[in-house]
Design a protein around this motif. Structure first.
Motif, short mmCIF file in Angstrom:
data_model
loop_
_atom_site.label_atom_id
_atom_site.label_comp_id
_atom_site.label_asym_id
_atom_site.label_seq_id
_atom_site.Cartn_x
_atom_site.Cartn_y
_atom_site.Cartn_z
N THR A 30 0.82 -1.20 0.00
CA THR A 30 0.00 0.00 0.00
C THR A 30 0.86 1.26 0.00
OG1 THR A 30 -0.14 0.14 2.43
CG2 THR A 30 -1.81 -1.19 1.29
N ILE A 31 0.21 2.38 -0.26
CA ILE A 31 0.81 3.70 -0.09
C ILE A 31 0.22 4.29 1.18
CG2 ILE A 31 1.11 6.02 -1.05
CD1 ILE A 31 0.71 4.78 -3.84
N HIS A 32 1.06 4.48 2.18
CA HIS A 32 0.62 4.98 3.48
C HIS A 32 1.24 6.35 3.68
CE1 HIS A 32 -0.85 3.89 7.68
NE2 HIS A 32 -0.31 5.09 7.83
N ALA A 33 0.42 7.36 3.82
CA ALA A 33 0.92 8.73 3.98
C ALA A 33 1.00 9.11 5.45
CB ALA A 33 0.02 9.71 3.24
N LEU A 34 2.02 9.90 5.75
CA LEU A 34 2.22 10.45 7.09
C LEU A 34 2.19 11.96 6.95
CD1 LEU A 34 2.94 9.52 10.02
CD2 LEU A 34 5.35 9.73 9.36
N ALA A 188 2.65 15.65 -10.64
CA ALA A 188 1.81 14.60 -11.22
C ALA A 188 2.67 13.44 -11.72
CB ALA A 188 0.98 15.17 -12.37
N GLU A 189 3.83 13.75 -12.27
CA GLU A 189 4.73 12.69 -12.77
C GLU A 189 5.26 11.84 -11.62
OE1 GLU A 189 7.65 14.88 -14.91
OE2 GLU A 189 6.43 15.09 -16.72
N ILE A 190 5.68 12.48 -10.54
CA ILE A 190 6.18 11.73 -9.38
C ILE A 190 5.06 10.91 -8.76
CG2 ILE A 190 7.12 11.93 -7.04
CD1 ILE A 190 9.24 12.52 -9.06
N ALA A 191 3.86 11.48 -8.67
CA ALA A 191 2.72 10.74 -8.12
C ALA A 191 2.45 9.48 -8.93
CB ALA A 191 1.48 11.63 -8.10
N GLN A 192 2.53 9.58 -10.25
CA GLN A 192 2.31 8.42 -11.10
C GLN A 192 3.39 7.37 -10.89
OE1 GLN A 192 -0.35 7.70 -12.88
NE2 GLN A 192 0.55 5.74 -13.48
N LEU A 206 5.00 7.53 2.97
CA LEU A 206 5.21 8.79 2.30
C LEU A 206 4.93 9.97 3.23
CD1 LEU A 206 5.28 10.54 -0.42
CD2 LEU A 206 2.85 9.98 -0.61
N ILE A 207 5.91 10.87 3.37
CA ILE A 207 5.69 12.16 4.03
C ILE A 207 5.50 13.20 2.94
CG2 ILE A 207 6.69 13.98 5.44
CD1 ILE A 207 8.33 11.92 6.89
N GLU A 208 4.42 13.97 3.03
CA GLU A 208 4.20 14.97 2.01
C GLU A 208 3.21 16.02 2.52
OE1 GLU A 208 4.83 17.25 -0.56
OE2 GLU A 208 5.91 15.40 -1.01
N HIS A 209 3.37 17.26 2.02
CA HIS A 209 2.47 18.36 2.37
C HIS A 209 1.46 18.66 1.25
CE1 HIS A 209 4.15 19.63 6.21
NE2 HIS A 209 5.36 19.49 5.70
N ASP A 210 1.69 18.08 0.07
CA ASP A 210 0.78 18.34 -1.04
C ASP A 210 -0.48 17.50 -0.85
OD1 ASP A 210 -0.53 18.10 -3.65
OD2 ASP A 210 1.24 19.07 -4.48
N MET A 211 -1.55 18.12 -0.34
CA MET A 211 -2.75 17.38 0.01
C MET A 211 -3.49 16.81 -1.20
SD MET A 211 -3.03 16.98 3.19
CE MET A 211 -1.25 16.80 3.16
N LYS A 212 -3.44 17.51 -2.31
CA LYS A 212 -4.08 16.98 -3.52
C LYS A 212 -3.44 15.67 -3.92
CE LYS A 212 -5.28 18.12 -8.28
NZ LYS A 212 -5.19 19.15 -9.37
N MET A 213 -2.11 15.63 -3.88
CA MET A 213 -1.40 14.39 -4.21
C MET A 213 -1.70 13.30 -3.19
SD MET A 213 2.69 13.76 -4.19
CE MET A 213 3.37 12.12 -4.18
N ILE A 214 -1.61 13.64 -1.90
CA ILE A 214 -1.85 12.67 -0.84
C ILE A 214 -3.23 12.03 -0.98
CG2 ILE A 214 -2.30 12.45 1.65
CD1 ILE A 214 0.64 12.40 0.97
N MET A 215 -4.24 12.86 -1.17
CA MET A 215 -5.60 12.35 -1.27
C MET A 215 -5.81 11.53 -2.55
SD MET A 215 -7.11 13.09 1.47
CE MET A 215 -6.55 14.00 2.91
N GLY A 216 -4.99 11.80 -3.56
CA GLY A 216 -5.16 11.11 -4.82
C GLY A 216 -4.50 9.75 -4.91
N ILE A 217 -3.44 9.52 -4.12
CA ILE A 217 -2.70 8.26 -4.30
C ILE A 217 -2.63 7.38 -3.04
CG2 ILE A 217 -1.25 9.35 -6.05
CD1 ILE A 217 1.09 9.23 -4.06
N SER A 218 -2.99 7.91 -1.88
CA SER A 218 -2.80 7.15 -0.63
C SER A 218 -3.92 6.14 -0.40
CB SER A 218 -2.73 8.10 0.57
OG SER A 218 -1.67 9.01 0.41
N ASP A 219 -3.54 5.01 0.17
CA ASP A 219 -4.53 4.03 0.63
C ASP A 219 -4.95 4.33 2.06
OD1 ASP A 219 -4.54 2.11 -1.69
OD2 ASP A 219 -2.41 2.00 -1.16
N ASN A 220 -3.97 4.72 2.88
CA ASN A 220 -4.23 5.07 4.28
C ASN A 220 -3.37 6.26 4.67
OD1 ASN A 220 -6.01 2.76 5.33
ND2 ASN A 220 -4.34 1.66 4.36
#
Length: 256
Positions: A30-34, A188-192, A206-220
């Motif tokens: 999975t992709i788990h965001a922190l 967008a390229e890194i997210a893909q 994954l640690i990230e502040h870009d919420m659009k990216m986080i919400m688009g790719i994270s499972d949890n």
């Protein structure tokens, strides 16, 4: 199944408790965001997972094996790899030379063989170069293999770091702000790329502040604030969590 288990870990610096009794699981594949505000303890937490900081209290398990305070070089041998918020690139080396550094754990370190350039050493070099090229091709950088990193943009160097990490054949990949400072297209390229990595079975924290990216790719997502866990759940659950909205993001920010 959980690949990574964090159980009540704590870290203090002098009188400041940077991480205070945090627990969470990262499911395999999975992709788990922190996420959390600056200074919330995110990078400190990842530094403990990756063996850079020692754990004061608590335990860390990887694939049911305790790895609390295991040194970084031994974690790499267990196929746990990370990138850093600040680039760790040798700018006086080419893209290929930087990527080949990722194969260091597989290199034959027998000094006598290296000195005489035995055939096995040359075979390894050819094999690693071939694999490195295949990883560069997947992110569209194979044509830059011989380019000095000092001549490349920040966004391209972020990709180079990820490719180098992939050369360790990671089971767990820790990414610290991989799109910080990038424009929308680069993000967008890194997210893909991250999504493709996870689809191949690599677990990503994954640690990230870009919420659009986080919400688009994270499972949890796990949210931390002032060194403590504030919330945990799916992107949908986190985006509507009142405490998260109040403490970290502000009304409407999760949907930005």
């Amino acid at each position: 199944m959980s690949l990574l288990k964090i159980e009540g870990i704590c870290k203090s610096f002098g009188g400041l408790k940077a991480v205070d009794n945090i627990s969470f699981d990262v499911e395999e594949g999975t992709i788990h965001a922190l996420i959390g505000p600056n200074g919330a303890g995110k990078t400190t937490l990842v530094n403990m997972i990756s063996g850079i900081y020692t754990v004061d209290e608590g335990r860390i398990y990887f694939s049911d094996e305790e790895i609390t305070n295991v040194p970084t070089h031994k974690l790499v041998n267990k196929h746990i790899m990370r990138t850093f918020q600040n680039l760790e690139i040798c700018e006086n080396m080419t893209v290929m030379e930087n990527v080949l550094l990722g194969f260091n754990i597989y290199m034959n370190k027998n000094l006598l063989k290296c000195s005489f350039q035995f055939e096995s050493i040359l075979d390894d070099e050819d094999k690693f170069t071939h694999i490195a090229l295949s990883h560069l091709k997947r992110v569209g950088l194979e044509y830059m293999a011989d380019t000095l990193c000092s001549d490349l943009s920040y966004g391209v160097l972020k990709k180079v770091e990820i490719v180098r990490a992939l050369c360790t054949s990671p089971r767990l990949l820790l990414l610290d702000e991989p799109v910080a400072g990038l424009n929308g297209t680069e993000t967008a390229e890194i997210a893909q790329i991250i999504k493709e990595i996870a689809s191949e079975g690599v677990t990503v924290l994954l640690i990230e502040h870009d919420m659009k990216m986080i919400m688009g790719i994270s499972d949890n997502i796990t949210v931390v604030n002032f060194g403590q866990k504030l919330a945990e759940g799916t992107p949908e659950e986190i985006s509507s969590h009142p405490a998260v909205i109040k403490a970290y993001l502000g009304e409407g920010s999760l949907h930005a």
